[in-house]
Scaffold this motif. Structure first.
Motif, mmCIF file in Angstrom:
data_model
loop_
_atom_site.group_PDB
_atom_site.id
_atom_site.type_symbol
_atom_site.label_atom_id
_atom_site.label_comp_id
_atom_site.label_asym_id
_atom_site.label_seq_id
_atom_site.Cartn_x
_atom_site.Cartn_y
_atom_site.Cartn_z
ATOM 1 N N PRO A 151 -24.868 22.430 31.292
ATOM 2 C CA PRO A 151 -25.343 21.396 32.224
ATOM 3 C C PRO A 151 -24.801 20.010 31.880
ATOM 4 O O PRO A 151 -24.387 19.741 30.756
ATOM 5 N N LYS A 174 -23.234 22.463 38.804
ATOM 6 C CA LYS A 174 -22.771 23.405 37.793
ATOM 7 C C LYS A 174 -21.258 23.335 37.676
ATOM 8 O O LYS A 174 -20.550 23.239 38.667
ATOM 9 N N GLN A 214 -18.194 25.501 36.627
ATOM 10 C CA GLN A 214 -17.820 26.881 36.355
ATOM 11 C C GLN A 214 -16.638 27.013 35.406
ATOM 12 O O GLN A 214 -16.118 28.108 35.204
#
Length: 364
Positions: free
Chosen positions: A129, A234, A236
């Motif tokens: 995060p 988010k 990735q």
């Protein structure tokens, strides 16, 4: 070259900003400004590894695991950690550890496991995060393109497969400098209006110092107005563990046999087999019990990791197969990854792959 040059290559690959808070990464022993004679890459730094570095004329050891994890109050040679540090210092050998910075890299530890198993459609299992930042600033319209391009050049504005991403709004900025000001537009003590462009650009958090340095060096104003926001989106491409898919499903027994072969291990501890084909595979090199629920939530048929305790296996709950292949075994190919990266970046110095098996666990 100096040792810092090698560190720069390593941290471009796996920025320390993404290492876990509990970890001890970076240069642990030695002088970053020392001239480089050679690099030895290892999974663990033991006394025998320091001896190997001496024999190969390598004054930098790049280690996956940190030899110093907890604080050292004494260095007397009583423990193996103290003896390693003493020997390294005596022979002017620097030790650099990369550990969870590489765990959280998209092309790091877990990607190696996925590649060994020939998985496709790979994704990060647990995205880290607060790794994406957003810069908003205001610049005279005539200077907007120059500023955008300068910030893009240091790596900002990348979103997935796209680069040079920004959002721009034109408007009017106002200000009035006091007697100590030195405005580049308008006059001190006089209210001024300027046609400006508001520029918004996202960037990875490890780039923040470079982004701000570029902003201040490129912007013409004496006082630069800007805002930085941490996003909850988010990412990735940064995080621990991965999940991917086999090209073709396998039976559980065939998959476990395949896993033993690909990961060069003779011993797999696993939860009860479920009598279902294996297609989706989650992996997390090293100690990964904390990610069992994430692997289940990802829909994985099997979760490959290490250091599972007795009660951890109950957490499978007939929803997933947990496969413990051993800590060393799950990370053993990491040093090959580091050698390949450094060899590509550094062609005029020896990058030596340690030949020492540092696995402390033996099987009878």
């Amino acid at each position: 070259m100096i040792i810092q040059d090698v560190i720069n290559h390593l941290e471009d690959f796996a920025p320390l900003a993404y290492a876990e808070d509990f970890d001890n990464v970076g240069l642990l022993v030695g002088n970053k400004n020392a001239k480089l004679s050679g690099i030895l890459v290892t999974l663990d730094t033991l006394e025998s590894v320091v001896d190997e570095a001496i024999e190969n004329n390598c004054n930098l050891i790049v280690s996956f695991h940190p030899i110093i994890f907890k604080g050292l109050k004494k260095i007397t040679g009583k423990t193996y950690v103290e003896r390693v540090v003493l020997k390294a210092v005596k022979h002017d050998i620097a030790i650099y550890a990369i550990h969870t910075a590489l765990d959280n890299s998209f092309k790091g530890v877990n990607d190696v496991i996925c590649n060994k198993l020939e998985l496709i459609n790979k994704k990060v299992l647990i995205p880290q995060p607060q790794t994406i930042k957003k810069l908003t600033t205001f610049v005279p319209q005539a200077e907007a393109e120059q500023l955008r391009n300068a910030i893009f050049k240091v790596g900002a504005g990348n979103i997935g497969n796209y680069s040079n991403c920004s959002f721009n709004v034109e408007g009017t900025g106002t200000y009035k400098g006091n007697e100590y000001s030195n405005p580049t537009k308008g006059l001190k003590g006089t209210a001024h209006s300027e046609k400006e462009t508001q520029i918004t650009i996202t960037y990875a958090k490890h780039l923040e110092s470079q982004v701000l340095k570029t902003l201040f060096n490129t912007h013409s104003y004496e006082e630069v107005a800007y805002e930085i926001t941490t996003l909850e989106n988010k990412n990735q491409h940064i995080g621990i563990g991965m999940v991917g898919e086999l090209k073709e499903p396998m039976s559980e027994i065939d998959f476990l046999t395949y896993l033993k072969s690909k990961m060069n291990t003779s011993n797999i501890r696993h939860s009860v087999l479920l009598g279902k084909p294996i297609k989706k595979v989650a992996v997390l090199g090293g100690s990964g019990s904390f990610a069992i629920e994430k692997a289940k939530a990802a829909g994985a048929d099997v979760f490959i990791t290490a250091d599972l305790k007795y009660h951890d296996f109950f957490s499978a709950e007939n929803n997933i197969i947990l496969a413990d292949i051993g800590h060393y075994e799950s990370e053993q190919f990491t040093k090959n990854l580091l050698v390949a990266h450094l060899t590509k970046k550094i062609t005029n110095f020896a990058v030596v792959l340690s030949k020492i098996d540092t696995n402390p666990v033996k099987y009878f």
